[in-house]
Design a protein around this motif. Structure first.
Motif, PDB file in Angstrom:
ATOM      1  N   GLY A 125       0.819  -1.197   0.000  1.00 32.46           N
ATOM      2  CA  GLY A 125       0.000   0.000   0.000  1.00 32.46           C
ATOM      3  C   GLY A 125       0.860   1.258   0.000  1.00 32.46           C
ATOM      4  O   GLY A 125       0.596   2.213  -0.735  1.00 32.46           O
ATOM      5  N   TYR A 126       1.910   1.252   0.832  1.00 34.99           N
ATOM      6  CA  TYR A 126       2.836   2.386   0.851  1.00 34.99           C
ATOM      7  C   TYR A 126       3.519   2.550  -0.506  1.00 34.99           C
ATOM      8  O   TYR A 126       3.671   3.671  -1.003  1.00 34.99           O
ATOM      9  N   LEU A 127       3.952   1.434  -1.088  1.00 33.81           N
ATOM     10  CA  LEU A 127       4.635   1.497  -2.373  1.00 33.81           C
ATOM     11  C   LEU A 127       3.725   2.090  -3.449  1.00 33.81           C
ATOM     12  O   LEU A 127       4.159   2.901  -4.280  1.00 33.81           O
ATOM     13  N   LYS A 128       2.450   1.687  -3.433  1.00 35.63           N
ATOM     14  CA  LYS A 128       1.498   2.197  -4.419  1.00 35.63           C
ATOM     15  C   LYS A 128       1.306   3.708  -4.263  1.00 35.63           C
ATOM     16  O   LYS A 128       1.266   4.444  -5.255  1.00 35.63           O
ATOM     17  N   VAL A 129       1.190   4.160  -3.017  1.00 33.68           N
ATOM     18  CA  VAL A 129       0.984   5.592  -2.772  1.00 33.68           C
ATOM     19  C   VAL A 129       2.236   6.377  -3.175  1.00 33.68           C
ATOM     20  O   VAL A 129       2.139   7.443  -3.803  1.00 33.68           O
ATOM     21  N   MET A 130       3.419   5.857  -2.824  1.00 34.01           N
ATOM     22  CA  MET A 130       4.647   6.551  -3.190  1.00 34.01           C
ATOM     23  C   MET A 130       4.805   6.630  -4.706  1.00 34.01           C
ATOM     24  O   MET A 130       5.219   7.664  -5.248  1.00 34.01           O
ATOM     25  N   ASP A 131       4.469   5.540  -5.397  1.00 32.96           N
ATOM     26  CA  ASP A 131       4.538   5.548  -6.867  1.00 32.96           C
ATOM     27  C   ASP A 131       3.588   6.586  -7.455  1.00 32.96           C
ATOM     28  O   ASP A 131       3.925   7.280  -8.428  1.00 32.96           O
ATOM     29  N   LEU A 161       6.579  12.360   2.651  1.00 32.14           N
ATOM     30  CA  LEU A 161       5.686  12.209   3.796  1.00 32.14           C
ATOM     31  C   LEU A 161       5.298  10.744   3.999  1.00 32.14           C
ATOM     32  O   LEU A 161       5.329  10.228   5.122  1.00 32.14           O
ATOM     33  N   ILE A 162       4.947  10.066   2.904  1.00 35.62           N
ATOM     34  CA  ILE A 162       4.556   8.652   2.993  1.00 35.62           C
ATOM     35  C   ILE A 162       5.768   7.776   3.303  1.00 35.62           C
ATOM     36  O   ILE A 162       5.680   6.827   4.090  1.00 35.62           O
ATOM     37  N   ALA A 163       6.910   8.110   2.702  1.00 30.56           N
ATOM     38  CA  ALA A 163       8.129   7.347   2.978  1.00 30.56           C
ATOM     39  C   ALA A 163       8.520   7.460   4.446  1.00 30.56           C
ATOM     40  O   ALA A 163       8.933   6.479   5.075  1.00 30.56           O
ATOM     41  N   ASP A 164       8.388   8.653   5.000  1.00 33.42           N
ATOM     42  CA  ASP A 164       8.695   8.864   6.410  1.00 33.42           C
ATOM     43  C   ASP A 164       7.753   8.049   7.294  1.00 33.42           C
ATOM     44  O   ASP A 164       8.164   7.484   8.320  1.00 33.42           O
TER      45      ASP A 164
END
Length: 405
Positions: free
Chosen positions: A304-310, A323-326
């Motif tokens: 889910g994090y990977l999808k948002v970061m992409d 922000l999401i990576a943090d």
């Protein structure tokens, strides 16, 4: 009236924290069989002049102020407070805490239900209602950390009363006789690891360490100056005193709670939601808001994090990506998030991403050096035979990296 619980609060400066803690303690502890002992480690701020009078206004004769000419550190200060305590129970409490209604009764009730209890602690929350502490666990390298830190308070895993090999000393209830039976806090530590040592000493006596989530205290956390300055020094003392006591156990809690996990290159545990739940979510019509909603609801959904970061990288929105990576760094091993930064910089040559990579390059280099020396291979071999599922993950890891041996 007999004193049942002696609340011992070691302090050093930060008067406003101590003041707010005492106010919340008075408001949420209506019992008259509780005393409060503030041990002042040589404060040079308003604590030295205001604490005694303020405490007496709140608690009367049930308040004791112990001023010290210099800072003797957390453990010795707690021991000093315990020596003058009148209560059957000792409750050690950091001053950067805010008590809530009915915090004490659930902790005392635990003792009435099990004679093998060594110590019990409350659920500690950050001010934003995410978890600071619900128990301490160890990774495969036997490094301790807080289980489910930053999970939302409403999550099901937060509501379980559990046993741990270590709980924090920031808010810990123990019988006074038992505390002295193991000689209190070992005095050589410098503001760190005292609680780990205490808990392992209790475990070695066959005692249980529990966290009772019905008791809730807010913890501002790490307000002591240079809180982690002596971690290396303290870890050496702990290793010498309890070299075989601390067991790697974080993966057992993940499995108990229905999570899956993989092992990273540096032999860290990468937790994730179950494959069934992930398959169900990935089959839905997905938009960024869906992923954002789900990772807030279920912080261990790595994809889910990977999808948002992409998504944010495609939009060239670097600030939202960071922000999401943090956020992801709160839940997942550093190296897997670092890999995403490398990928991001390849696609978006942004200075902020570059600076993060440069700042943390040495940490990754150290991990690579340990990997090539064979340290992680030895750890993996030593862990075989502990657990069927862990064995499967370890065998997969060994096969994948065998060419580097």
């Amino acid at each position: 009236m007999n004193i049942i619980v002696s609340i011992i609060i070691p302090v050093f400066n930060k008067w406003e924290l101590t003041r707010n803690c005492l106010v919340s303690l008075k408001k949420n502890t209506p019992r008259e069989d509780v005393e409060v002992i503030v041990v002042d480690n040589g404060s040079q701020d308003e604590t030295a002049t205001l604490a005694k009078g303020f405490g007496r206004e709140l608690f009367g004769k049930r308040f004791v102020y112990v001023p010290l000419p210099e800072n003797i550190n957390f453990g010795p200060a707690c021991n000093l407070g315990a020596k003058i305590a009148k209560g059957k129970f000792l409750f050690f409490l950091n001053n950067d805490t805010i008590l809530t209604e009915n915090w004490l009764e659930p902790l005392l009730e635990v003792w009435s239900s099990d004679e093998d209890i060594g110590a019990v602690g409350p659920l500690l929350l950050y001010p934003d209602n995410t978890v600071q502490h619900l128990g301490v666990v160890a990774n495969l390298h036997r490094k301790v950390f807080h289980l489910y830190s930053y999970f939302p308070r409403e999550h099901e895993v937060v509501k379980k009363k559990r046993s741990f090999q270590v709980i924090t000393g920031a808010a810990l209830l123990i019988k006074k006789d038992l505390f002295w039976e193991i000689n209190g806090f070992y005095p050589r530590y410098k503001n760190g690891f005292e609680d780990v040592d205490l808990c392992l000493s209790l475990k070695n006596k066959g005692k249980k360490l529990l966290v009772e989530p019905k008791s809730v205290i807010y913890h501002l956390c790490s307000q002591t100056p240079n809180r982690y300055k002596y971690d290396l020094y303290n870890s050496k003392i702990l290793s010498n005193r309890h070299i075989n006591s601390l067991k790697e156990d974080s993966y057992l809690y993940y499995l108990e709670d229905g999570y899956d996990f993989e092992l990273t290159r540096f032999l860290k545990i990468l937790p994730n939601i179950s494959k069934e739940k992930e398959k169900d979510w990935l089959n839905k019509k997905l938009e960024p808001c869906f992923y954002l909603e789900k990772i807030k609801e279920e912080p261990f959904w790595f994809k889910g994090y990977l999808k948002v970061m992409d998504f944010f990288l495609e939009k060239k929105d670097v600030d939202s990506f960071l922000l999401i990576a943090d956020l992801a760094l709160n839940f997942f091993p550093f190296e897997v998030v670092y890999e995403k930064f490398l990928e991001a910089f390849h696609n978006v040559k942004d200075k902020k991403i570059y600076l993060f990579i440069e700042k943390n390059k040495e940490m990754i280099s150290q991990g690579e050096a340990e990997f090539r020396k064979g340290k992680y291979f030895q750890v993996a071999q030593n862990l075989l035979g502990r657990h069927e599922i862990l064995d499967q993950k370890l065998q997969k890891w060994l096969e994948k990296h065998s060419c580097f041996q």
